[in-house]
Enzyme design. Structure first.
Site, mmCIF file in Angstrom:
data_model
loop_
_atom_site.group_PDB
_atom_site.id
_atom_site.type_symbol
_atom_site.label_atom_id
_atom_site.label_comp_id
_atom_site.label_asym_id
_atom_site.label_seq_id
_atom_site.Cartn_x
_atom_site.Cartn_y
_atom_site.Cartn_z
ATOM 1 N N ASP A 92 47.828 39.687 41.836
ATOM 2 C CA ASP A 92 46.293 38.100 41.352
ATOM 3 C C ASP A 92 45.372 39.084 40.773
ATOM 4 O O ASP A 92 44.883 39.963 40.323
ATOM 5 C CB ASP A 92 45.721 37.717 42.700
ATOM 6 C CG ASP A 92 45.493 39.012 44.426
ATOM 7 O OD1 ASP A 92 44.529 39.351 42.961
ATOM 8 O OD2 ASP A 92 45.680 38.407 44.675
ATOM 9 N N LYS A 93 44.322 37.977 40.640
ATOM 10 C CA LYS A 93 43.333 39.103 39.629
ATOM 11 C C LYS A 93 42.215 39.532 40.499
ATOM 12 O O LYS A 93 41.941 40.861 39.742
ATOM 13 C CB LYS A 93 41.675 37.770 39.561
ATOM 14 C CG LYS A 93 40.881 38.079 38.955
ATOM 15 C CD LYS A 93 40.221 36.928 38.990
ATOM 16 C CE LYS A 93 38.997 35.819 40.211
ATOM 17 N NZ LYS A 93 38.278 37.238 40.431
#
Length: 190
Positions: free
Chosen positions: A48-49
């Site tokens: 994820d980011k």
């Protein structure tokens, strides 16, 4: 056609994709900004980011499928909020209930241990916090599954929310030889 394979040290703040059509992601950072990958390259799994670390990429869908299956271990170094307890580590090892889609899911047993010292990782682009705001611990978690934000949900479930998450190994491939944001082409991915 000869397939190509890469390993990347994904920095914090990048999405594990090359582009988007979503209006809310138009100003986000994508993998294509880090390297000129060949057409047809796909990320094997995702980070994820807010996560960093090893991301494998390939032009071979079969390799991608094999690695994302439950046959391949993925190891993460996780900085958690607080001084983790043996009880929490045991709970993580045995499996904990986390939300997945609209249900609860019992994670599979996995390998977990506390790291003796802070791992030698590059400074993160966005500062986490310093010791004035409380102690933190570093643990290693090795899983062979990968539900959405699973490691973060696991540590939160045992009372030690994740502050920093870095994938350091997929199968036998490690971050070794990579600096933050760099890419290395591989002959094969095993």
């Amino acid at each position: 056609m000869k397939h190509r394979h890469f390993k990347l040290f994904k920095p914090y703040g990048y999405l594990s994709q090359f582009q988007t059509n979503a209006k809310h992601e138009i100003n986000k950072k994508f993998l294509g900004a880090l390297y000129d990958f060949p057409k047809g390259t796909m990320a094997i799994g995702r980070l994820d980011k807010d996560s960093e670390g090893l991301l494998l990429l390939t032009t071979d869908g079969k390799v991608s499928y094999d690695i994302t299956s439950t046959k391949t271990d993925k190891e993460y170094y996780v900085q958690v909020d607080g001084e983790i307890t043996e009880e929490a580590i045991l709970q993580l090892k045995n499996g904990v209930r986390v939300s997945h889609k609209s249900d609860m899911y019992l994670t599979k047993p996995c390998k977990v241990f506390q790291l003796d010292k802070t791992p030698d990782l590059p400074e993160r682009a966005k500062k986490i916090r310093d010791e004035r705001h409380g102690k933190t611990s570093w643990i290693s978690i090795t899983i062979n599954e990968g539900k959405f934000r699973q490691v973060r949900k696991m540590t939160a479930q045992v009372g030690f929310p994740t502050l920093r998450l870095v994938r350091v190994r997929v199968g036998t491939i490690t971050l070794e030889g990579l600096k933050m944001g760099s890419v290395l082409e591989l002959d094969v991915i095993q």
